[in-house]
Design a protein around this motif. Structure first.
Motif, mmCIF file in Angstrom:
data_model
loop_
_atom_site.group_PDB
_atom_site.id
_atom_site.type_symbol
_atom_site.label_atom_id
_atom_site.label_comp_id
_atom_site.label_asym_id
_atom_site.label_seq_id
_atom_site.Cartn_x
_atom_site.Cartn_y
_atom_site.Cartn_z
ATOM 1 N N ASN A 95 0.817 -1.211 0.000
ATOM 2 C CA ASN A 95 0.000 0.000 0.000
ATOM 3 C C ASN A 95 0.849 1.258 0.000
ATOM 4 O OD1 ASN A 95 -2.415 -1.463 0.088
ATOM 5 N ND2 ASN A 95 -2.277 -1.688 2.310
ATOM 6 N N ASN A 96 2.167 1.082 -0.111
ATOM 7 C CA ASN A 96 3.091 2.203 -0.094
ATOM 8 C C ASN A 96 3.540 2.495 -1.520
ATOM 9 O OD1 ASN A 96 5.571 3.769 0.153
ATOM 10 N ND2 ASN A 96 5.512 3.261 2.330
ATOM 11 N N ASN A 97 3.490 3.750 -1.905
ATOM 12 C CA ASN A 97 3.897 4.109 -3.262
ATOM 13 C C ASN A 97 5.365 3.800 -3.527
ATOM 14 O OD1 ASN A 97 1.349 5.046 -3.955
ATOM 15 N ND2 ASN A 97 1.757 7.104 -3.177
ATOM 16 N N ASN A 98 6.136 3.620 -2.451
ATOM 17 C CA ASN A 98 7.556 3.315 -2.589
ATOM 18 C C ASN A 98 7.823 1.814 -2.509
ATOM 19 O OD1 ASN A 98 8.355 6.042 -2.783
ATOM 20 N ND2 ASN A 98 8.198 6.263 -0.566
ATOM 21 N N ASN A 99 6.815 0.999 -2.787
ATOM 22 C CA ASN A 99 6.956 -0.443 -2.654
ATOM 23 C C ASN A 99 8.181 -0.963 -3.405
ATOM 24 O OD1 ASN A 99 6.216 -3.113 -2.005
ATOM 25 N ND2 ASN A 99 5.274 -3.352 -4.019
ATOM 26 N N ASN A 100 8.984 -1.762 -2.724
ATOM 27 C CA ASN A 100 10.201 -2.313 -3.309
ATOM 28 C C ASN A 100 10.490 -3.643 -2.639
ATOM 29 O OD1 ASN A 100 13.124 -2.875 -3.594
ATOM 30 N ND2 ASN A 100 13.168 -0.908 -4.658
ATOM 31 N N ASN A 101 10.629 -4.704 -3.426
ATOM 32 C CA ASN A 101 10.790 -6.036 -2.864
ATOM 33 C C ASN A 101 12.168 -6.285 -2.273
ATOM 34 O OD1 ASN A 101 8.177 -6.917 -3.480
ATOM 35 N ND2 ASN A 101 8.761 -7.505 -5.556
ATOM 36 N N ASN A 102 13.177 -5.520 -2.666
ATOM 37 C CA ASN A 102 14.546 -5.814 -2.258
ATOM 38 C C ASN A 102 15.124 -4.811 -1.269
ATOM 39 O OD1 ASN A 102 14.756 -8.072 -3.988
ATOM 40 N ND2 ASN A 102 15.109 -6.711 -5.731
ATOM 41 N N ARG A 103 14.476 -3.684 -1.124
ATOM 42 C CA ARG A 103 15.037 -2.618 -0.297
ATOM 43 C C ARG A 103 14.900 -2.925 1.193
ATOM 44 N NH1 ARG A 103 12.884 2.876 -2.117
ATOM 45 N NH2 ARG A 103 10.898 1.866 -1.638
ATOM 46 N N GLU A 104 15.930 -2.597 1.964
ATOM 47 C CA GLU A 104 15.867 -2.637 3.427
ATOM 48 C C GLU A 104 15.550 -1.224 3.909
ATOM 49 O OE1 GLU A 104 18.572 -3.641 7.385
ATOM 50 O OE2 GLU A 104 19.356 -4.029 5.381
ATOM 51 N N ARG A 105 14.485 -1.074 4.662
ATOM 52 C CA ARG A 105 14.002 0.265 5.011
ATOM 53 C C ARG A 105 13.599 0.299 6.485
ATOM 54 N NH1 ARG A 105 9.209 3.962 3.583
ATOM 55 N NH2 ARG A 105 10.228 5.755 2.608
ATOM 56 N N THR A 106 14.142 1.264 7.220
ATOM 57 C CA THR A 106 13.777 1.473 8.617
ATOM 58 C C THR A 106 13.206 2.875 8.759
ATOM 59 O OG1 THR A 106 15.569 0.020 9.364
ATOM 60 C CG2 THR A 106 14.590 1.480 11.008
ATOM 61 N N VAL A 107 11.985 2.966 9.298
ATOM 62 C CA VAL A 107 11.332 4.253 9.550
ATOM 63 C C VAL A 107 11.252 4.453 11.059
ATOM 64 C CG1 VAL A 107 9.239 5.619 9.226
ATOM 65 C CG2 VAL A 107 10.004 4.065 7.418
ATOM 66 N N TYR A 108 11.727 5.592 11.542
ATOM 67 C CA TYR A 108 11.776 5.872 12.971
ATOM 68 C C TYR A 108 10.588 6.743 13.395
ATOM 69 C CZ TYR A 108 16.469 3.967 12.718
ATOM 70 O OH TYR A 108 17.537 3.128 12.529
ATOM 71 N N PRO A 109 10.291 6.780 14.699
ATOM 72 C CA PRO A 109 9.109 7.521 15.162
ATOM 73 C C PRO A 109 9.137 9.009 14.826
ATOM 74 C CG PRO A 109 9.907 6.051 16.890
ATOM 75 C CD PRO A 109 10.936 6.032 15.798
ATOM 76 N N ASP A 110 10.325 9.604 14.679
ATOM 77 C CA ASP A 110 10.407 11.035 14.363
ATOM 78 C C ASP A 110 10.324 11.303 12.859
ATOM 79 O OD1 ASP A 110 12.840 10.030 13.590
ATOM 80 O OD2 ASP A 110 14.046 11.534 14.610
ATOM 81 N N GLY A 111 10.133 10.243 12.061
ATOM 82 C CA GLY A 111 10.030 10.406 10.624
ATOM 83 C C GLY A 111 11.317 10.167 9.867
ATOM 84 N N ALA A 112 12.428 9.968 10.565
ATOM 85 C CA ALA A 112 13.700 9.680 9.899
ATOM 86 C C ALA A 112 13.625 8.322 9.207
ATOM 87 C CB ALA A 112 14.840 9.701 10.907
ATOM 88 N N VAL A 113 14.341 8.211 8.086
ATOM 89 C CA VAL A 113 14.332 6.979 7.289
ATOM 90 C C VAL A 113 15.765 6.631 6.909
ATOM 91 C CG1 VAL A 113 13.563 5.885 5.160
ATOM 92 C CG2 VAL A 113 12.042 7.479 6.341
ATOM 93 N N ILE A 114 16.129 5.365 7.093
ATOM 94 C CA ILE A 114 17.385 4.830 6.586
ATOM 95 C C ILE A 114 17.048 3.644 5.698
ATOM 96 C CG2 ILE A 114 19.591 3.751 7.159
ATOM 97 C CD1 ILE A 114 19.562 5.207 9.795
ATOM 98 N N GLU A 115 17.523 3.681 4.455
ATOM 99 C CA GLU A 115 17.202 2.592 3.553
ATOM 100 C C GLU A 115 18.366 2.305 2.614
ATOM 101 O OE1 GLU A 115 13.657 4.206 1.704
ATOM 102 O OE2 GLU A 115 14.797 4.917 -0.025
ATOM 103 N N TYR A 116 18.452 1.035 2.220
ATOM 104 C CA TYR A 116 19.431 0.628 1.217
ATOM 105 C C TYR A 116 18.718 -0.174 0.154
ATOM 106 C CZ TYR A 116 23.344 -1.280 -1.288
ATOM 107 O OH TYR A 116 24.214 -1.606 -2.297
ATOM 108 N N ASP A 117 18.940 0.235 -1.106
ATOM 109 C CA ASP A 117 18.299 -0.410 -2.245
ATOM 110 C C ASP A 117 19.365 -1.109 -3.084
ATOM 111 O OD1 ASP A 117 16.892 -1.199 -4.446
ATOM 112 O OD2 ASP A 117 15.900 0.722 -4.783
#
Length: 208
Positions: A95-117
């Motif tokens: 349901n996310n427009n950024n859907n990606n089967n291979n990406r590792e994605r961490t979303v933090y409570p303050d809105g910060a995002v760390i991801e590797y594709d």
């Protein structure tokens, strides 16, 4: 205990071996989980490493987890992370427009995002306010090109090995030492001479 009661007790314990619940309270390295109408005591939760190398990332209230209860006794339960829920869906889900089967994605409570594709070999860090890297000896950034879009402050000595290109004005306070022969428009800075020198209040000729 008659056979019916024994079977009922055995069935209850089997049902309790693995149960889904929701974190109700967190304290240190343990938390309480609500599963059905039951609320466990504070029980330890799993972590990735807990030896000479240690990790710390506590569950949060409302997070859906799995209870592993030895012998089906919830008083001996251990808390396994974690399951997506309607309240906390996968951050890279369908349901996310950024859907990606291979990406590792961490979303933090303050809105910060760390991801590797791995599809694009791109590491992205966004939404953070500060970042600190502290090393006792050396930090090396090995990259053909780097871009800084904001101000850059160097609090100690800056050494440039292969020249510099500056577009815009330079403001300088302090001493400039000509140890390597600074040449500006064909004029050797610090050692050049002036022609047509005269005494008094006159002005000398240009540098040479």
């Amino acid at each position: 205990m008659n056979n019916a009661a024994a079977i009922a007790e055995l069935t209850r314990r089997i049902d309790n071996l693995l149960r889904i619940g929701t974190v109700a309270e967190v304290k240190g390295d343990s938390c309480r989980v609500k599963t059905g109408e039951l609320l466990t005591q504070f029980r330890p939760f799993f972590t990735r490493r807990a030896g000479t190398a240690k990790t710390s990332w506590r569950p949060t209230v409302g997070e859906q987890v799995m209870l592993l209860s030895l012998s089906g006794d919830l008083t001996n339960a251990y808390i396994l992370p974690a399951l997506y829920s309607d309240e906390n869906p996968e951050p890279d889900g369908n349901n996310n427009n950024n859907n990606n089967n291979n990406r590792e994605r961490t979303v933090y409570p303050d809105g910060a995002v760390i991801e590797y594709d791995p599809d694009t070999s791109a590491l992205t860090v966004k939404g953070i306010k500060t970042a600190t890297v502290q090393a006792s000896e050396l930090v090396t950034i090995d990259c053909p090109n780097s871009v800084f879009t904001g101000n850059l402050q160097v609090k100690k000595k800056l050494t440039v090995d292969q020249g510099a290109k500056v577009t815009g004005a330079i403001e300088h306070n302090g001493k400039i030492t000509n140890s390597g022969g600074i040449n500006i428009d064909g004029i050797n800075f610090g050692t050049h001479k002036h022609r047509d020198v005269q005494g008094g209040t006159g002005t000398s000729g240009g540098p040479q």
